[in-house]
Structures are given as structure tokens and as C-alpha cells.
Enzyme design. Structure first.
Site, PDB file in Angstrom:
ATOM      1  CG  ASP A   1      47.994  67.909  46.107  1.00 16.51           C
ATOM      2  OD1 ASP A   1      49.013  67.389  46.626  1.00 16.51           O
ATOM      3  OD2 ASP A   1      46.836  67.475  46.300  1.00 16.51           O
ATOM      4  CE1 TYR A   2      48.590  76.539  40.797  1.00 15.25           C
ATOM      5  CE2 TYR A   2      50.214  77.480  42.328  1.00 15.25           C
ATOM      6  CZ  TYR A   2      49.499  77.535  41.127  1.00 15.25           C
ATOM      7  OH  TYR A   2      49.705  78.578  40.259  1.00 15.25           O
TER       8      TYR A   2
ATOM      9  CG  ASP B   1      49.789  69.375  40.115  1.00 21.86           C
ATOM     10  OD1 ASP B   1      50.370  68.268  40.219  1.00 21.86           O
ATOM     11  OD2 ASP B   1      48.600  69.539  40.421  1.00 21.86           O
TER      12      ASP B   1
ATOM     13  CB  SER C   1      53.204  29.449  47.284  1.00 23.70           C
ATOM     14  OG  SER C   1      53.537  28.080  47.249  1.00 23.70           O
ATOM     15  CG  LEU C   2      54.664  32.371  52.335  1.00 23.81           C
ATOM     16  CD1 LEU C   2      54.105  33.594  53.029  1.00 23.81           C
ATOM     17  CD2 LEU C   2      55.991  31.975  52.957  1.00 23.81           C
TER      18      LEU C   2
ATOM     19  CD  GLU D   1      57.973  40.678  56.732  1.00 22.23           C
ATOM     20  OE1 GLU D   1      57.677  41.225  55.646  1.00 22.23           O
ATOM     21  OE2 GLU D   1      58.879  39.828  56.837  1.00 22.23           O
TER      22      GLU D   1
ATOM     23  CE  LYS E   1      49.263  34.759  52.907  1.00 22.03           C
ATOM     24  NZ  LYS E   1      48.297  35.253  51.931  1.00 22.03           N
TER      25      LYS E   1
ATOM     26  CG  ASP F   1      43.751  39.445  50.073  1.00 20.57           C
ATOM     27  OD1 ASP F   1      44.371  38.647  49.356  1.00 20.57           O
ATOM     28  OD2 ASP F   1      42.524  39.400  50.224  1.00 20.57           O
TER      29      ASP F   1
ATOM     30  NE  ARG G   1      53.731  32.924  43.911  1.00 24.49           N
ATOM     31  CZ  ARG G   1      53.604  31.700  43.412  1.00 24.49           C
ATOM     32  NH1 ARG G   1      52.914  31.508  42.316  1.00 24.49           N
ATOM     33  NH2 ARG G   1      54.151  30.656  44.018  1.00 24.49           N
TER      34      ARG G   1
ATOM     35  CD  GLU H   1      50.850  40.353  47.752  1.00 25.66           C
ATOM     36  OE1 GLU H   1      49.964  39.563  47.404  1.00 25.66           O
ATOM     37  OE2 GLU H   1      52.042  40.029  47.880  1.00 25.66           O
TER      38      GLU H   1
ATOM     39  CE1 TYR I   1      56.690  39.511  50.131  1.00 23.39           C
ATOM     40  CE2 TYR I   1      54.924  41.118  50.121  1.00 23.39           C
ATOM     41  CZ  TYR I   1      55.481  39.951  49.652  1.00 23.39           C
ATOM     42  OH  TYR I   1      54.835  39.231  48.676  1.00 23.39           O
TER      43      TYR I   1
ATOM     44  CE  LYS J   1      45.503  33.226  54.580  1.00 23.01           C
ATOM     45  NZ  LYS J   1      45.251  32.408  53.411  1.00 23.01           N
TER      46      LYS J   1
ATOM     47  CB  CYS K   1      28.455  10.963  34.012  1.00 28.18           C
ATOM     48  SG  CYS K   1      29.288  12.446  33.389  1.00 28.18           S
TER      49      CYS K   1
ATOM     50  CB  CYS L   1      28.717  11.216  29.102  1.00 27.47           C
ATOM     51  SG  CYS L   1      29.584  10.332  30.410  1.00 27.47           S
TER      52      CYS L   1
ATOM     53  CB  CYS M   1      32.425  10.215  34.667  1.00 26.17           C
ATOM     54  SG  CYS M   1      31.946   9.782  32.974  1.00 26.17           S
TER      55      CYS M   1
ATOM     56  CB  CYS N   1      32.948  12.182  29.828  1.00 32.65           C
ATOM     57  SG  CYS N   1      32.024  13.240  30.960  1.00 32.65           S
TER      58      CYS N   1
END
Length: 665
Positions: free
Chosen positions: A31-32, A35, A80-81, A111, A113, A115, A134, A170, A222, A309, A403, A406, A421, A427
Site C-alpha cells: 500500500d505504501y 501511495d 427484470s427476471l 451464476e 444472484k 443482492d 437500473r 451489481e 455478469y 430463489k 374504511c 373515511c 372503500c 377518501c
């Protein structure tokens, strides 16, 4: 010293170090040392601003401030899927695929999915050009400055890549980074974030990109889309994207049949908790791009892909009370108020009870101990009652008769599960809900006006329907809570700008029951203007492609209501678009009028989209599948054998693209 070459060499080195560390997870420098080199590059760029490059590694630290994220259209729609929750669902999906393609050998790409927050990134000549959320699939927010701060997103590519393409993925927040962020907040006495997904999504809309740069976001990619991509399948695309420098998860696998898909699902269902980030399922895609082309899309999702899922996490908690919400259509939704409980990464306090039948079926009562899960990992729902924990003095739930807002007597139509209602114009939640729907992104997309502001305007007597929005002025809005001069001006300007929204979206915005986006487009295309639609009979409407009796009846009821007619007339007088603005096409004809075509295969002189446009420009209709109503099939190379067989059975003429062009001569 040749400054320009030194700058270019340092940029190349730092890009490679970033790739090794954030994509390969194989650091080749401390890292040094990194930098020191970055500081050297910054100093040279500051001294020689003529060599500035927006995609330099020094630009990843952020600093650009975005007050309002510009909404931009996607060149290629983000679909969408469809979801599945059992292996039987996947078997049924494969049968639907084979029905279109025939008994051809199929391979699948499996693949995980992820989140997170979906993103589409455009590259031109190997450089990151644009990154868009999206949104509604057709358009999203330009968050390019924020995406550039994510170290695993390449600013420039390696190897032999197309001149232009989009890559989808994602944006996620790995568990370790999320926990550290929360620990830092706890130490300074702040409230920790609830879950990684929402935190990742919220990070994309931070106004200061320097703040985004501080967050340990990651990007998993993906799917590539564009013209003339140098591969013919999804899996080859993933392999190629890795070579260009993208972080493509190595968990993806090529499956030769559904059994291998099931093995992939079973393995990751057991091992997903060992991953460094959240996953809630598996995405299965037909691997071959030609097959994907043949299968096409429904109104919302590709037919060639499906999400499996994983079984939802379940917890038990106490039901403290039941309250009732009124929607914009008047539908009553019972809501369970729960003892707060952690579920799938979020704190859950409420769950939908759906309707009176569901309450009765599960015999749900106040003070019960109930089992809660997230339906599709999104909306919490009660799935059962722990009867062993039920108190002795428990009383059955009696559904409300009036309701809650109302006091109108509720009605329940025959064959429907919900109570309603009937006080449509009196309302408050229904009125506010209709206006909120009208201003929503997929409808009129009114900038500067949100759901809370609509409620504020209504509660202060400034609006009683969506037509009233067009009479608002800055002086009326300024006295309201949280309203300053600029926000009041933005609201008024946003309402005025909505007059340019096309007719099909205005029709959707009116909130006619059962008229969603797709139905609104079909009605607008068929009737061309609101007058013709308002005069249509029930039979006229039913004869429109894919319009059933329930939708037709709802449209008739809307235009039979005098108040609706008054509101529509007012909107017209303000300049809202109530007719389709036909784009003039000098080559358009009606030569194909009354003819329905199905397009199949790969073509030399046209892309499939160009071919479909040529059909529609000349008065024809493009069908999604072969039926007795099909007049011609325009076939290219590799036409699906199932379509070929069906065309033969129905004696439908199959023509080439050359023969199609002759039809237009």
C-alpha cells in the site's frame, strides 16, 4: 524527463496494481509503494494540466458534487427476471424453452444472484463513458462520477474490445466492509446501517463522490450487450470480460443439462453463507446467444433466463396488532404490526396479511406468535401461527366493516379477494395515492415532487386531484413546511415540464384500474388519442390485442364517470399530451397492412430489430409466436426447428429477407 510518457507509464502501472488487488485479489505491491506512485502521478498532473484524463487513477478519489442526478435513457432496456422457487419451476421453464426452440441440445450458464444495486456501464474505445442505475428499466440516473470511485470497475480496458458496448452488473457492499462501516458509526454514537444492499444502493445517490470513494463498494459484472460482440454465448462473454479487466465472479459455471444446474443450486444453497457478500439465489441463462434471440422477451423479462430463489429465512415473533391501509384504488390491505425481529439482514416490524381470506385461512389473531419470512426476499409475510403459544383468552380476528380513513361501508365484489372503500373521490389515501401514482417515474416523472410533498399539498388544501397540480404557483407552495424558494420553483417547473410526456405514459398515469404500462401502450397505439378511447364500446376494447373483458370494463367505467371526464378535459386544457405524436417517416407505407409476420433466425441485411421496424413502418404487425393468424415467417439462418415444424403444420409461407424486401417494392 518526457513528462507525457512518464504520466502514461504511471497510469498504466497503477491501473495494473488496482486490477491485481481489487479484481484478482493478488496484490503485487505494498500500500505504501502504491501511495508513493499515486502521489507522484498527482503531482505531475497538477503541474501539467494539459495531460488531464478523466479516467486517470487519480480521479478515483472522487470530489465531484452532483446536486441532481440526470435521468438518461438506456440504449438497451434493462429487464427484470422471472423468479422460481422450486426445481419443478425450472423443469417447467425448460419445457417452455424447448417448445420454442425444439429438441435442440441446450447448455446453461449458472451464476449466483447478487443482492445489490443494478448498474449499466457504457464503454467507448476502451474507456468508461457512462454509468446508469437500473431505474425503471427504460431510463435511470447517471451516477458516473460515483461509479468511477469503485476500485474494481476498470476505467480503461485491456486487450481487443469492441468500439462500444454496455456491461451490466451489481454494486455490492461486502460483509467485512459493511461491518467496519457500522463499527465506525457505533464508535461515534451514530445509528448503524440496516443491511448491505440498501447501503450500497444509497451510496450510489450520494451527492459527493469523495464520500462514495470512502465506502468499500465492489462491482460484480455478469452481462455484456452491444453490436458485433466477439463471442456467441453467455459463458464465453464472461470469460472474455475477465480478460478485458472486469471483475466477473469465478463461481459462474457452464451446465450441459438441468441436472448440472440442480447440482450448482444445491452446492451454493449449502455454501452461500461462506461468500464475502450477499446472494439470494441462482440465475440460469440459456447459454447460446442465437437461442436467446429466438426466445426473445415478455413485456417484463427475458424468456431465456430465470432466477431460482433460495428458500427464505424464517423467524418467529409476536403479533402486537393489526392495522388497515387504504390503497389508491380503494383496496384495503391488512398489516400485521410485529415485535421487531431481525430477518434476512433487515429489522422487520410489519408484514402484509393480504386480505380477509388469508387471515381466516391461517386463523391469525392479535397476540399470536407467528412465523415470518421474506416473500422472494423482499416483502415480509406471515406464513403460519405457532398454535402452541396461543394465549387462552385469544379471540378470532373480525375483519373491519368500515374504511379506517373515511368511515365508508366497505364493499367486496364477487370473485375478488379484497375489500374496497367505495368513496373514490372523498377518501384521503385514495386521492393522495392517485396523485402519487400520477407523478411517479414510470408515469409523468415529475421532478421536484415526491410522495410526501403530495400528501403535504393535499393536507393543506392545495390539490384535490392531479389536474390541480397544473395550477400551483410558487407563492402557494412557499409557506409549506420544508419548502424553500428553489424547491418550490423546481416543483412548479417539474409539473410544467410533464406536459411533454407522451400519451401512453399519460394514459398509465391516469390510474385506470388494471391499466398498467403494457396495457396503456397497447391502448394508446390502437386508439391514437383519448377521444377515440373514451368512445370505445366494450366489444371494441375486447377486440384490441391482449385486452380482456376485465380491463375493458374498467376503461368503460372510468370514462362513464363525469368527474374523470372533467379532470381529463382540464388536463387537456393545460397542454398534457392526449394523443400519439406520429413521427414522420418518409419511407412509411401501408403495403403490409393487415398482415402479421413472425421474425426468426439471423439475417445479413437487417438486424432483427430493423426488420421488425420495417414491418411496422409499412403497416404490418409483428407477432411473438406462430399461430393461425400469422401470414408470413421471415426466416434467416438458424431458424428454430420448433418454429419450422409449426409453420409446416399450419402451411404458413416462409420467406427470406430478400423476398421480404420484394414485398415492399
Amino acid at each position: 524527463m518526457d513528462v507525457q510518457n512518464t504520466i502514461l507509464k504511471l497510469r498504466e502501472e497503477l491501473d495494473q496494481y488496482n486490477y491485481n488487488y481489487y479484481v484478482l485479489d493478488e496484490p503485487t505491491i505494498s500500500d505504501y509503494e502504491f501511495d508513493i506512485k499515486l502521489k507522484e502521478l498527482q503531482d505531475l498532473e497538477n503541474t501539467h494540466p494539459e495531460y488531464f484524463d478523466e479516467n486517470s487513477p487519480t480521479q478515483r478519489v472522487g470530489g465531484a458534487i452532483t446536486k441532481n442526478f440526470k435521468t438518461v435513457p438506456h440504449e438497451y432496456r434493462m429487464y427484470s427476471l422471472d423468479n422460481s422457487y422450486s426445481k419443478e419451476d425450472l423443469i417447467d421453464w425448460e419445457k417452455r424453452v424447448q417448445k420454442v426452440l425444439g429438441e435442440v441440445p441446450l447448455e446453461y450458464t449458472c451464476e449466483l444472484k447478487y443482492d445489490g444495486a443494478s448498474i449499466s456501464i457504457t464503454y467507448e474505445n476502451g474507456k468508461l463513458k457512462k454509468a446508469v442505475t437500473r431505474g425503471d428499466g427504460f431510463q435511470g440516473d447517471d451516477v458516473t462520477n460515483n461509479i468511477k470511485t469503485i476500485k474494481s470497475v476498470p476505467l480503461r480496458l485491456k486487450g481487443n474490445f469492441p468500439a462500444k458496448f454496455d456491461i451490466r452488473g451489481e454494486i455490492i457492499l461486502p460483509f467485512a466492509g459493511f461491518e467496519k462501516m457500522n463499527q465506525d458509526l457505533i464508535e461515534i454514537g451514530e445509528t448503524p446501517y440496516s443491511n448491505p444492499r440498501n447501503t450500497a444502493s444509497g451510496s450510489l445517490k450520494l451527492q459527493d463522490s469523495a464520500e462514495v470513494a470512502k465506502r468499500p463498494l465492489d462491482c460484480l459484472l455478469y452481462f455484456l450487450i452491444g453490436n458485433n460482440l466477439p463471442f456467441k454465448s453467455q459463458f464465453d462473454g464472461l470469460v472474455t470480460a475477465r480478460k478485458w479487466g472486469f471483475k466477473v465472479p469465478k463461481e459462474a459455471k457452464l451446465a450441459r443439462n438441468l441436472e448440472e444446474v440442480f447440482e450448482f443450486i444445491d452446492y451454493w444453497d449449502a455454501h452461500r453463507h461462506n461468500l464475502p457478500y450477499e446472494t439470494d439465489g441462482v440465475v440460469v441463462k440459456v447459454n447460446n446467444f442465437q437461442h436467446q434471440e429466438e426466445l426473445g422477451y415478455t413485456a417484463k423479462s427475458p424468456r431465456w433466463a430465470i432466477a431460482y430463489k433460495f428458500k427464505s429465512e424464517q423467524v418467529s415473533t409476536k403479533l402486537n396488532s393489526i392495522s388497515y391501509q387504504v390503497g389508491r384504488t380503494g383496496a384495503i390491505t391488512p398489516v400485521a404490526n410485529l415485535e421487531a425481529v431481525q430477518l434476512a439482514g433487515t429489522i422487520v416490524k410489519r408484514a402484509s396479511l393480504h386480505n380477509a381470506d388469508q387471515i381466516e385461512k391461517l386463523d391469525i389473531r392479535v397476540n399470536d406468535t407467528v412465523f415470518v419470512e421474506k416473500g422472494g426476499e423482499i416483502i415480509p409475510k406471515i406464513i403460519a401461527v405457532d398454535l402452541s403459544m396461543r394465549p387462552e383468552n385469544s379471540e378470532p380476528t373480525i375483519y373491519i366493516t368500515h374504511c379506517p380513513e373515511c368511515e365508508s361501508l366497505l364493499v367486496r365484489n364477487e370473485g375478488e379477494a379484497n375489500h374496497y372503500c367505495p368513496n373514490f373521490y372523498g377518501c384521503p389515501p385514495q386521492i393522495i395515492g392517485r396523485i402519487q401514482h400520477y407523478i411517479s417515474r414510470k408515469a409523468m416523472d415529475i421532478e421536484g415532487l415526491g410522495g410526501e410533498t403530495v400528501a403535504l399539498l393535499f393536507n393543506n388544501g392545495l390539490v384535490h386531484n392531479y389536474a390541480d397540480l397544473y395550477e400551483l404557483n410558487v407563492a402557494q407552495i412557499l409557506p409549506l413546511e420544508r419548502m424553500a424558494q428553489k424547491s418550490a420553483e423546481n416543483l412548479v417547473n417539474g409539473v410544467q415540464n410533464s406536459k411533454g410526456i407522451p400519451f401512453e405514459r399519460v394514459l398509465y398515469a391516469l390510474g385506470i384500474r388494471f391499466v398498467g404500462e403494457t396495457v396503456a401502450k397497447k391502448l394508446a397505439k390502437h386508439y391514437k388519442n383519448i377521444e377515440a378511447l373514451s368512445l370505445a364500446t366494450l366489444m371494441d376494447l375486447i377486440l384490441v390485442d391482449e385486452i380482456g373483458e376485465r380491463i375493458a370494463q374498467s376503461v368503460i367505467e372510468f370514462f362513464d364517470n363525469e368527474q374523470n371526464i372533467i379532470i381529463v378535459d382540464r388536463l387537456k386544457s393545460y397542454g398534457v399530451q392526449f394523443e400519439i405524436v406520429e413521427k414522420s417517416n418518409p419511407n412509411a407505407t401501408d403495403k403490409l397492412s393487415g398482415k402479421t409476420f413472425v421474425v426468426s433466425g439471423v439475417f445479413e441485411k437487417f438486424s432483427r430489430d430493423d426488420l421488425k421496424k420495417a414491418i411496422e413502418d409499412n403497416g404490418g404487425k409483428v407477432g411473438s409466436s406462430i399461430s393461425a393468424k400469422t401470414n408470413y415467417i421471415v426466416a434467416g439462418d438458424n431458424m428454430g426447428p420448433a418454429k419450422l415444424e409449426k409453420a409446416g403444420k399450419l402451411n404458413i409461407p416462409i420467406i427470406s429477407e430478400i423476398e421480404f424486401m420484394k414485398l415492399l417494392e
